[in-house]
Motif scaffolding. Structure first.
Motif, PDB file in Angstrom:
ATOM      1  N   ILE A   8      37.671 -16.965  13.381  1.00 16.80           N
ATOM      2  CA  ILE A   8      36.356 -16.410  13.719  1.00 16.80           C
ATOM      3  C   ILE A   8      35.287 -17.095  12.881  1.00 16.80           C
ATOM      4  CG2 ILE A   8      37.222 -14.120  14.375  1.00 16.80           C
ATOM      5  CD1 ILE A   8      36.340 -13.171  11.565  1.00 16.80           C
ATOM      6  N   PRO A   9      34.028 -17.017  13.345  1.00 15.71           N
ATOM      7  CA  PRO A   9      32.944 -17.497  12.488  1.00 15.71           C
ATOM      8  C   PRO A   9      32.915 -16.634  11.236  1.00 15.71           C
ATOM      9  CG  PRO A   9      32.171 -17.053  14.735  1.00 15.71           C
ATOM     10  CD  PRO A   9      33.546 -16.495  14.631  1.00 15.71           C
ATOM     11  N   THR A  10      32.862 -17.246  10.070  1.00 16.72           N
ATOM     12  CA  THR A  10      32.850 -16.488   8.812  1.00 16.72           C
ATOM     13  C   THR A  10      31.734 -15.445   8.820  1.00 16.72           C
ATOM     14  OG1 THR A  10      33.587 -18.517   7.774  1.00 16.72           O
ATOM     15  CG2 THR A  10      32.897 -16.775   6.307  1.00 16.72           C
ATOM     16  N   SER A  11      30.636 -15.793   9.454  1.00 18.39           N
ATOM     17  CA  SER A  11      29.491 -14.878   9.455  1.00 18.39           C
ATOM     18  C   SER A  11      29.775 -13.582  10.212  1.00 18.39           C
ATOM     19  CB  SER A  11      28.266 -15.571  10.062  1.00 18.39           C
ATOM     20  OG  SER A  11      28.573 -16.024  11.359  1.00 18.39           O
ATOM     21  N   ARG A  12      30.860 -13.529  11.006  1.00 16.41           N
ATOM     22  CA  ARG A  12      31.126 -12.303  11.763  1.00 16.41           C
ATOM     23  C   ARG A  12      32.324 -11.529  11.224  1.00 16.41           C
ATOM     24  NH1 ARG A  12      29.846 -13.278  17.979  1.00 16.41           N
ATOM     25  NH2 ARG A  12      29.992 -11.011  17.878  1.00 16.41           N
ATOM     26  N   LEU A  13      32.719 -11.899  10.009  1.00 14.69           N
ATOM     27  CA  LEU A  13      33.885 -11.293   9.377  1.00 14.69           C
ATOM     28  C   LEU A  13      33.838  -9.769   9.326  1.00 14.69           C
ATOM     29  CD1 LEU A  13      36.386 -11.346   7.577  1.00 14.69           C
ATOM     30  CD2 LEU A  13      34.950 -12.050   5.685  1.00 14.69           C
ATOM     31  N   GLY A  14      32.713  -9.226   8.780  1.00 19.15           N
ATOM     32  CA  GLY A  14      32.617  -7.777   8.609  1.00 19.15           C
ATOM     33  C   GLY A  14      32.774  -7.048   9.932  1.00 19.15           C
ATOM     34  N   GLU A  15      32.066  -7.528  10.920  1.00 21.29           N
ATOM     35  CA  GLU A  15      32.084  -6.922  12.255  1.00 21.29           C
ATOM     36  C   GLU A  15      33.483  -6.979  12.880  1.00 21.29           C
ATOM     37  OE1 GLU A  15      29.498  -9.355  14.483  1.00 21.29           O
ATOM     38  OE2 GLU A  15      30.301  -8.727  16.446  1.00 21.29           O
ATOM     39  N   VAL A  16      34.153  -8.123  12.760  1.00 23.32           N
ATOM     40  CA  VAL A  16      35.487  -8.258  13.367  1.00 23.32           C
ATOM     41  C   VAL A  16      36.487  -7.326  12.667  1.00 23.32           C
ATOM     42  CG1 VAL A  16      37.460  -9.840  13.649  1.00 23.32           C
ATOM     43  CG2 VAL A  16      35.150 -10.585  14.286  1.00 23.32           C
TER      44      VAL A  16
END
Lengths: 460, 460
Positions: free
Chosen positions: B344-352
């Motif tokens: 995943i894009p690192t920037s979407r870690l929290g959401e995922v």
């Protein structure tokens, strides 16, 4: 002739007026690329402005069995963009928009006609850059960089185009759009990204390129070290690599190259040296000082005839001006030259350069050697006289002999320029008939009629 | 049955006695790999000892239309080495010789059955190492690493297998030997090296692998930082990457993973943290201290609940023991789990991670998340009960939903484990029908009868 006008009329039906070039005088600039010894005016040139137009052009050409030559900035040194008489050149220079920049995830999505330097310029204010740096980076376009898997002086540290590429959009000759890789995508299934990269426009036409952008280092500094012979300089290169220091660039010039570049750039290159290393490090001031100190110590073991560390950014810039202007510099002493591109094991540098010197004497043609020494990528510039067909023929034979020598030394036909028309017959030196058959079969998959940039890469 | 005995008799004619396994009890160990939920005893197993035997086996199988499953150490987590009932497994574990080590030009040539760690062990005394480090590196073999383009915790700095590979020898199903790349060879022609890497044993069988070996860094040191939530830890990862520091590893564990690993390794992981980062830097003592200082400053901006820098090599080793033992650790709390592998894009870690938590509640199955955070490669471990077929079916659905989420978030189905049987049906989530058709056509080129590791990678 009827066929020619039919094709042009057909192209005009699917493209805007301004996107179709068919007049002789306007076709002329497309007759060659940076391998100017080969010239051929194409049937027509089209300059699509978006992906839909690329799809339409390819569907039209595939339906009519029309051959297609993709073209970026036309800076290929191996004739990669050379037209065929019955071909349509698809120039991608109008597809030059930067579509997305994402600093958080460190990538940029650009159209194929964006110049190499244009990517860095777009992200420089934020402290980023795009790493591969061909000498032609002011002009060459990212689409061509992908097609040729281009390198550059700083690829020792950062890798070539393939190592900095995340994704592509590719239109096949049948007009299908394929998405390959992407900003966050390690490949599932087969690795198309690698296959397309360096495939010289033979498998499809790119419409989008996603590249990795990197944080710019705090600073960089170059040093010069001149040596008494090519062999000694080669041993010093091996010692630097063996030390574990990875300079960002490690360039080698032989005496003819030193003299040509110094006359051009006045960078303070040592004219008494037989061979010169340009070594650049980057990082914080402390890191630079530390690495330069260790590099000086290594160089001193090889009795340098001169050694100088740039004290300022301006001094570093002058040192690079000489190197990056090498082609222009050699052009001043010989208007016509062939720039070869082979790879050898670094450990055999001295021996290969000695053989090239012998060949130079035998062919009676001057040669200057410039070399990305850190990764074994040799660029002999063979000087000849384009007004004398015999001289050109000799230069081509000399070049073929050098590249054959590279393969025999355990290296490769091309490091970063590609095969194009220049080296297609030499492919047999490197590859077996089975290997060539297998590669041709891969082209069959993408382009069963062999319409895309044919008559290149493979022996005729 | 007649066919089975004919095939075995045929194999015995071309191979030494010891190289053919056909008895049920001896075939049993080959029925599965590390994706133990899938099992199938093959028709026979052969263990060739040299390239000539591989050629003979493939020619024999191609002539008889016999399907072939290449196998290394059998550590695939996606069923890459799972047999078919009518297949011959070609185990490469006896081809385990190191053929050449060249320190001057920094490469090693090895047979496919050499273990990943075995390469490093062979060059460690001279101060070198082979960089990609899968968690299974004590067992897994370089042939399998190439087949799956394996990664590892330290690939943030050094890249995955593809980035450390120089050349291959490949036997096609027709028994032809192809040389691809080499120690000093940037590709001329198409980039086979990339195509073969990660092709999961579907395009040929490897007999030699040439890898880059690297100078070992002077030293390395790890630090731990615990945070109050996954989101905050994710923001800290983004800040580290944005700072331009490239740690050699940047690992993320969520709370269930922290607890499982701490119970196993007693590494001093903070049990009060909701999320843990393990950050490792390497270089000289000064470089380590400098980078660790800057990393501490960055972490402090995100109000860590705990932070600890290893003061000794032993402390660093304990920190890594926890991480590298994560699979064993989770195995102690749930004997059965599926190890997923998405990007995943690192920037979407929290959401995922939040979405995965919701799915975990909905499926009523525990999940622990371990994550190569620096390059966005997520490893959710889904715990289930293998004695309950409904539980396994649920775990598979849960896994498919996670991977679909990864693709929707702009990522990818697999980071480093491959597709195998596990994810073949999910390929449609990521690729269009044209893209799959094009990939299948590439397999046709190498293997027109689809004998090599079929029924994998592509949807059935």
């Amino acid at each position: 002739m009827a066929r020619r006008s039919e094709i042009i009329a057909g192209l005009r039906r699917i493209l805007p007026e301004r996107a179709v070039i068919a007049q002789a005088v306007e076709l002329k600039p497309y007759e060659t690329d940076a391998l100017t010894a080969y010239r051929q005016v194409p049937l027509a040139v089209v300059l699509p402005e978006d992906e839909a137009q690329v799809v339409d052009v390819l569907k039209f050409c595939a339906a009519g069995g029309v051959r297609v030559i993709p073209r970026g900035a036309g800076t290929s040194l191996c004739g990669g963009a050379l037209p065929l008489a019955d071909s349509v050149v698809v120039g991608l220079m109008r597809m030059n928009r930067i579509l997305e920049i994402n600093y958080a995830d460190r990538y940029a999505v650009v159209q194929p006609g964006v110049t190499n330097i244009g990517i860095t310029q777009a992200v420089a204010d934020a402290g980023y850059f795009y790493a591969p740096d061909p000498s032609s980076q002011l002009a060459c376009m990212i689409g061509g960089n992908v097609g040729m898997n281009s390198g550059g002086a700083h690829c020792l540290k950062y890798g070539v185009t393939a190592n900095n590429l995340l994704g592509l959009r590719l239109v096949t000759v049948a007009g299908e759009v394929l998405e390959i890789g992407g900003a966050h995508c390690d490949a599932a299934g087969y690795d198309w990204l690698g296959l397309i990269t360096g495939s010289e426009g033979q498998l499809g036409i790119l419409t989008e390129v996603t590249v990795r952008i990197l944080h710019a280092p705090e600073g960089a500094r170059a040093m010069l070290a001149g040596f008494a012979s090519n062999e000694v300089a080669g041993e010093c290169v091996a010692a630097i690599i063996a030390s574990g220091i990875i300079p960002v660039a490690l360039e080698f010039m032989d005496k003819p190259a030193i003299h040509a570049c110094e006359a051009f750039a006045h960078a303070g290159y040592p004219l008494d040296a037989q061979a010169l290393l340009i070594i650049e490090v980057e990082g914080s001031q402390d890191e630079q000082a530390d690495m330069l100190g260790r590099l000086r110590e290594i160089c001193e073991r090889f009795a340098p005839v001169s050694m100088r560390v740039a004290q300022t950014e301006a001094e570093s810039a002058a040192i690079w001006k000489g190197r990056k202007g090498a082609f222009g510099a050699v052009g001043r002493i010989s208007p016509d030259y062939l720039c070869m591109d082979g790879v050898i094991p670094t450990s055999r540098l001295g021996e290969v350069l000695r053989r090239i010197e012998e060949m130079s004497a035998a062919y009676d043609l001057r040669v200057a050697n410039i070399f990305h020494a850190g990764d074994g990528n040799l660029h002999p510039l063979i000087m000849y006289d384009a007004n004398d067909p015999a001289s050109f023929a000799k230069a081509e034979r000399f070049g073929a002999e050098i590249l054959t020598l590279c393969v025999e030394a355990g290296g490769c036909l091309t490091g970063e320029h590609g095969v194009g028309v220049e080296k297609r017959e030499l492919m047999r030196v490197q590859f077996s008939e089975s290997e060539l058959t297998q590669m041709r079969a891969m082209k069959d998959v993408f382009d069963p009629q062999w319409l895309l940039n044919p008559a290149k890469v493979f022996p005729l």
